[in-house]
Enzyme design. Structure first.
Site, mmCIF file in Angstrom:
data_model
loop_
_atom_site.group_PDB
_atom_site.id
_atom_site.type_symbol
_atom_site.label_atom_id
_atom_site.label_comp_id
_atom_site.label_asym_id
_atom_site.label_seq_id
_atom_site.Cartn_x
_atom_site.Cartn_y
_atom_site.Cartn_z
ATOM 1 N N LYS A 96 -5.406 -10.427 3.064
ATOM 2 C CA LYS A 96 -6.203 -11.167 4.131
ATOM 3 C C LYS A 96 -7.761 -10.891 3.926
ATOM 4 C CE LYS A 96 -4.943 -10.450 8.831
ATOM 5 N NZ LYS A 96 -6.382 -10.485 9.690
ATOM 6 N N SER A 97 -7.734 -9.695 4.129
ATOM 7 C CA SER A 97 -9.261 -9.328 3.981
ATOM 8 C C SER A 97 -10.096 -9.878 2.676
ATOM 9 C CB SER A 97 -9.336 -7.640 3.970
ATOM 10 O OG SER A 97 -9.007 -7.254 5.085
ATOM 11 N N ASP A 123 -4.112 -1.147 10.190
ATOM 12 C CA ASP A 123 -3.211 -2.370 10.511
ATOM 13 C C ASP A 123 -1.922 -1.977 10.477
ATOM 14 O OD1 ASP A 123 -5.398 -3.485 11.350
ATOM 15 O OD2 ASP A 123 -5.410 -4.683 9.462
ATOM 16 N N ARG A 169 1.112 -8.567 14.136
ATOM 17 C CA ARG A 169 1.548 -7.118 13.752
ATOM 18 C C ARG A 169 2.414 -6.632 14.708
ATOM 19 N NH1 ARG A 169 -0.626 -7.246 9.033
ATOM 20 N NH2 ARG A 169 -2.909 -7.848 8.747
HETATM 21 C C1 S3P Z 1 -10.570 -5.904 8.607
HETATM 22 C C2 S3P Z 1 -10.893 -4.736 9.246
HETATM 23 C C3 S3P Z 1 -10.235 -4.115 9.915
HETATM 24 C C4 S3P Z 1 -8.639 -4.659 10.024
HETATM 25 C C5 S3P Z 1 -8.708 -5.860 10.194
HETATM 26 C C6 S3P Z 1 -9.357 -6.553 8.819
HETATM 27 C C7 S3P Z 1 -11.362 -6.617 7.521
HETATM 28 O O1 S3P Z 1 -10.853 -4.217 11.227
HETATM 29 O O2 S3P Z 1 -8.274 -3.894 11.318
HETATM 30 O O3 S3P Z 1 -7.351 -6.407 10.242
HETATM 31 O O4 S3P Z 1 -11.076 -7.538 6.871
HETATM 32 O O5 S3P Z 1 -12.812 -5.991 7.366
HETATM 33 P P1 S3P Z 1 -11.782 -3.268 11.975
HETATM 34 O O6 S3P Z 1 -13.098 -3.407 10.848
HETATM 35 O O7 S3P Z 1 -12.292 -3.725 13.056
HETATM 36 O O8 S3P Z 1 -11.399 -1.745 11.842
#
Ligand code: S3P
Length: 430
Positions: free
Chosen positions: A20-21, A313, A386
């Site tokens: 996803k990221s 996550d 989740r």
């Molecule tokens: C993400 C960073 C995380 C994660 C989120 C996706 C990202 O959040 O929990 O699901 O894609 O950069 P945080 O940066 O707030 O920790």
């Protein structure tokens, strides 16, 4: 609503959807690059589709045939002013990273999202972006979205972030592309580094040292080909199920194992799990491997400190897994869980209690005394994907029937989750 029963041994091979990221970033970076960015393995989940929609509203042509996404970039300064409010849906990554990009544009915009997004903290990006000279504010004055942004010339800063958050870091680095000098972020612990890796891949100048990363202002980024690896956060549900359910053996293909994301593998090993990495590939910036997971006798562990951002996550499903472990598992330093799509500390503690687990909520984590059988229950997901998937895993291990209420929230990150689970159970049974 989905009903699930205790599972027999899970056996077989599977591929999980794209990370996803990385999917979000591939569209964002492609949109502000020159030339075409071709993405395969893109996650077709609601969150990433929100990112595509926002950039389409700013004049970026995106072709998405379901297996390949083509982004025709408009360059760093070529986005068009959106005629309407940009709706980021449930996606924190979209709101926060986009805020960094929009802060440096020559137009005004408003970003918003669903009810959950409108409760999540945005001061964490408003503060550093304002220090860079951005004109960004919470429309209702409560530190949450909607956010109004009036593009401004930006200056480079060195920001000491109070939280280890890749979304905060990335918003600042993306704004840094438009700044008048170098921009640096130092985190209390290193969060996922997909932004810095992809910025470099697109031709930006970045430098990383421990939990500090810098970016130089950019004249141009260049469109690239991106093959998105499978999401370890999605694989986590099958890793946990495979370990917990006796007699299981699962091969999960092509999973991203970036060291800033692989904390779940480290924790599984600490718990005595039998996981083998096969076909490891370290040729690209984002390493991958196939994961061979065999059911294991697990033992409790302590999860804390710098490990937390590498598995943030996955903590809900790790908490579920801890129920099947002998002894106590302590999760601490994880207060960030309270400001995710739901308050995940509370959501996990309440749902585990409903299933008969010995789990206690703490200020910054959970304490789980494992070894107690779980029983089926009705699970309130709080519209959090989740939580829905973590408790689907718990359901496979529990006695009796579990009902996952409003299970459609899994579409945020894993549209085929229940179908894939069902197919796996069916093929394991044959
Ligand atoms: C993400 C960073 C995380 C994660 C989120 C996706 C990202 O959040 O929990 O699901 O894609 O950069 P945080 O940066 O707030 O920790």
């Amino acid at each position: 609503m989905i009903r699930l029963q205790k599972a027999k041994a899970l056996k077989g091979e599977l591929t999980v959807p794209g990370d996803k990221s990385i999917s979000h970033r591939s569209v964002m970076f492609g949109a502000i690059a020159s030339g075409v960015t071709e993405i395969t393995g893109f996650l077709q989940g609601a969150d990433c589709l929100s990112t595509i929609r926002c950039f389409s509203q700013m004049g970026v042509p995106v072709e998405n045939d379901g297996s390949r996404v083509l982004v025709r970039g408009r360059g760093l300064r070529g986005l068009l002013p959106p005629a309407q409010v940009l709706d980021c849906g449930n996606s924190g990554t979209t709101v926060r990273l986009l805020s960094g990009i929009l802060s440096g544009q020559s137009f005004s915009s408003v970003l918003t999202g669903d009810a959950s997004i409108q409760k999540r903290p945005m001061n964490r990006i408003i503060r550093p972006l304002s220090q860079m000279g951005a004109d960004i504010s919470s429309v209702s004055g409560n530190g949450c979205a909607p956010l109004a942004i009036h593009g401004q010339p930006l200056r480079g800063i060195h920001y000491q972030s109070p939280v280890a958050s890749a979304q905060v870091k990335s918003a600042i680095l993306l704004a840094g592309l438009y700044a008048d000098g170098k921009t640096t972020v130092t985190e209390p612990a290193l969060s996922r580094n997909h932004t810095e890796l992809m910025l470099q891949y697109f031709g930006a100048r970045t430098e990383s040292c421990g939990a500090t990363v810098s970016v130089e202002p950019a004249q141009e980024l260049y469109g690239q080909k991106i093959s998105v690896p499978g999401d370890i956060s999605s694989a986590a549900y099958f890793i946990a199920a495979g370990l917990m359910i006796p007699g299981s053996e699962l091969l999960i293909r092509n999973v991203g194992i970036n060291p800033t994301r692989d904390g779940i593998l480290r924790v599984c090993r600490m718990m005595g799990a039998d996981i083998t990495l096969l076909n490891e590939n370290h040729e690209n910036a984002e390493p991958t491997a196939d994961l061979l997971v065999r059911s294991s006798s697990l033992k409790g562990t302590v999860i804390e400190g710098e490990l937390i951002p590498t598995l943030i996550d996955e903590l809900p499903v790790i908490a579920v897994m801890a129920c099947a472990a002998e002894g106590t598992t302590i999760i601490r330093d994880a207060a960030e869980l309270k400001v995710k799509e739901s308050n995940r500390i509370q959501a996990v503690a309440e749902n585990l209690a409903a299933m008969g687990a010995d789990a206690a909520e703490t200020e910054d984590g959970l304490i789980i005394r494992g070894g107690k059988p779980l029983h089926g229950a009705s699970i309130a997901c709080r519209a959090d994907h989740r939580i829905a998937m973590s408790f689907a895993v718990a359901a496979l291990w529990a006695d009796g029937e579990t009902v996952i209420e409003d299970s459609s929230c899994v579409n945020i990150s894993y549209p085929g989750f229940f179908r894939q689970l069902e197919q796996l159970e069916w093929s394991s049974f044959l």
